[in-house]
Design an enzyme around this catalytic site. Structure first.
Site, short mmCIF file in Angstrom:
data_model
loop_
_atom_site.label_atom_id
_atom_site.label_comp_id
_atom_site.label_asym_id
_atom_site.label_seq_id
_atom_site.Cartn_x
_atom_site.Cartn_y
_atom_site.Cartn_z
CG ASP A 66 -3.08 6.31 -0.65
OD1 ASP A 66 -2.78 7.28 -1.36
OD2 ASP A 66 -2.63 5.18 -0.84
CG ASN A 121 1.73 -5.91 -0.05
OD1 ASN A 121 1.19 -5.12 -0.83
ND2 ASN A 121 1.89 -5.65 1.23
CG HIS A 125 -0.26 -2.02 -1.08
ND1 HIS A 125 0.98 -2.29 -0.57
CD2 HIS A 125 -0.17 -0.78 -1.61
CE1 HIS A 125 1.79 -1.27 -0.79
NE2 HIS A 125 1.11 -0.33 -1.43
CD GLU A 181 -0.13 -2.80 3.39
OE1 GLU A 181 0.02 -3.54 2.40
OE2 GLU A 181 0.79 -2.10 3.87
C1 GLP Z 1 2.16 3.25 -2.07
C2 GLP Z 1 0.84 3.94 -2.44
C3 GLP Z 1 0.11 3.17 -3.53
C4 GLP Z 1 1.06 2.84 -4.66
C5 GLP Z 1 2.16 1.95 -4.16
C6 GLP Z 1 3.15 1.56 -5.25
O1 GLP Z 1 2.03 2.32 -1.08
N1 GLP Z 1 -0.04 4.12 -1.33
O2 GLP Z 1 -1.00 3.94 -3.96
O3 GLP Z 1 0.36 2.21 -5.70
O4 GLP Z 1 2.87 2.65 -3.14
O5 GLP Z 1 4.05 2.60 -5.44
P1 GLP Z 1 5.02 2.78 -6.66
O6 GLP Z 1 4.19 3.28 -7.78
O7 GLP Z 1 6.02 3.80 -6.20
O8 GLP Z 1 5.63 1.45 -6.92
#
Ligand code: GLP
Length: 253
Positions: free
Chosen positions: A67, A136, A138, A143
């Site tokens: 992404d 959540n 995702h 989402e």
């Molecule tokens: C973002 C990214 C995700 C990631 C998520 C969790 O929203 N787009 O790909 O998995 O955050 O992030 P973290 O690993 O910092 O908890």
């Protein structure tokens, strides 16, 4: 689903890096699906370390990221393009021409999503997709509530995701509200999936993802239907699962 229980973030990162290394050693021209966020930073560090020691080369690998925020330039320090260069690509021998991230500067969403889908197709699919998980549920930026059947598309980020990602920006107002993300269909098409999670704040969602109903309300729950998923969590992220369903866990040492 294989679920590996590790001691802490460092241990989780080592186990995840081992799985990615094995993939690259067995198939040197692997297509690696990569992720951003704080979860994979340690995994990338460990892979860089093994690369520097001469144990692993990414020379023939191709990479495709999940992404990117819409509206940020590749030079913007908060862009995922910048994150990938500084946390991984600049320190390994991958050919930058073989790295792919949605182009956040292409404001024509239909055009960018179609381009990215054709990039993934032209690579012949993803051999291993690394994932983190949002609070959540995702994955990528898919989402809750989104249809499972989507490929790359443009999403409006949820308030909770914007809040969670504010820590990387100087203020909440700076966080982009839209992103391009591979869809659940793109993610589910990967041959292998490796999801990592660390910290007590992920414990409830990990339990839900693994044992709860498969529903768009918890996007990651769809992974229960994929036939080659490995989850590596640290003891905090897997604490609820350990308490309620320890039989599902493989304990690593
Ligand atoms: C973002 C990214 C995700 C990631 C998520 C969790 O929203 N787009 O790909 O998995 O955050 O992030 P973290 O690993 O910092 O908890």
């Amino acid at each position: 689903m294989k679920i590996y229980f590790t001691e802490d973030y460092y241990h989780m990162s080592r186990v995840a890096a081992n799985i990615i290394s094995a993939q690259v050693i067995l198939k040197e021209n692997s297509v690696l699906g990569l992720a951003t966020g704080s979860s994979p930073v340690g995994t990338y560090k460990q892979l860089i370390n093994w690369h520097e020691k001469g144990d692993i080369s990414f020379r023939n690998c191709k990479a495709v990221n999940l992404d990117e925020y819409v509206g940020l330039t590749k030079e913007n320090e908060q862009s995922y393009a910048y994150f990938m260069r500084t946390n991984f690509f600049d320190h390994i021998d991958i050919d930058m021409r073989n790295t792919n991230i949605p182009d956040g500067q292409n404001m024509d969403a239909d055009n960018e999503c179609a381009r990215y889908n054709s990039v993934i197709r032209s690579l012949g699919g993803i051999d291993i997709q690394l994932l983190g998980i949002g609070h959540n549920g995702h994955i990528g930026f898919n989402e809750p509530g989104e249809a499972f059947g989507k490929e790359t598309h443009c999403v409006q980020l949820k308030e909770s995701t914007i809040k969670a990602n504010t820590r990387f920006f100087s203020s909440e107002a700076q966080v982009p509200v839209k992103a391009y993300t591979m869809g659940i269909k793109s993610i589910m098409s990967a041959k292998k999936i490796l999801l990592i999670a660390s910290g007590a704040d992920k414990a409830e969602i990990m339990y839900e993802m693994i044992t709860g109903p498969i529903t768009p309300a918890v996007p990651a729950s769809i992974l229960q239907l994929h036939n080659d998923v490995t989850v590596v969590g640290d003891k905090e992220a897997l604490s609820v699962l350990k308490e309620k369903s320890p039989e599902l866990i493989t304990f690593m040492n």
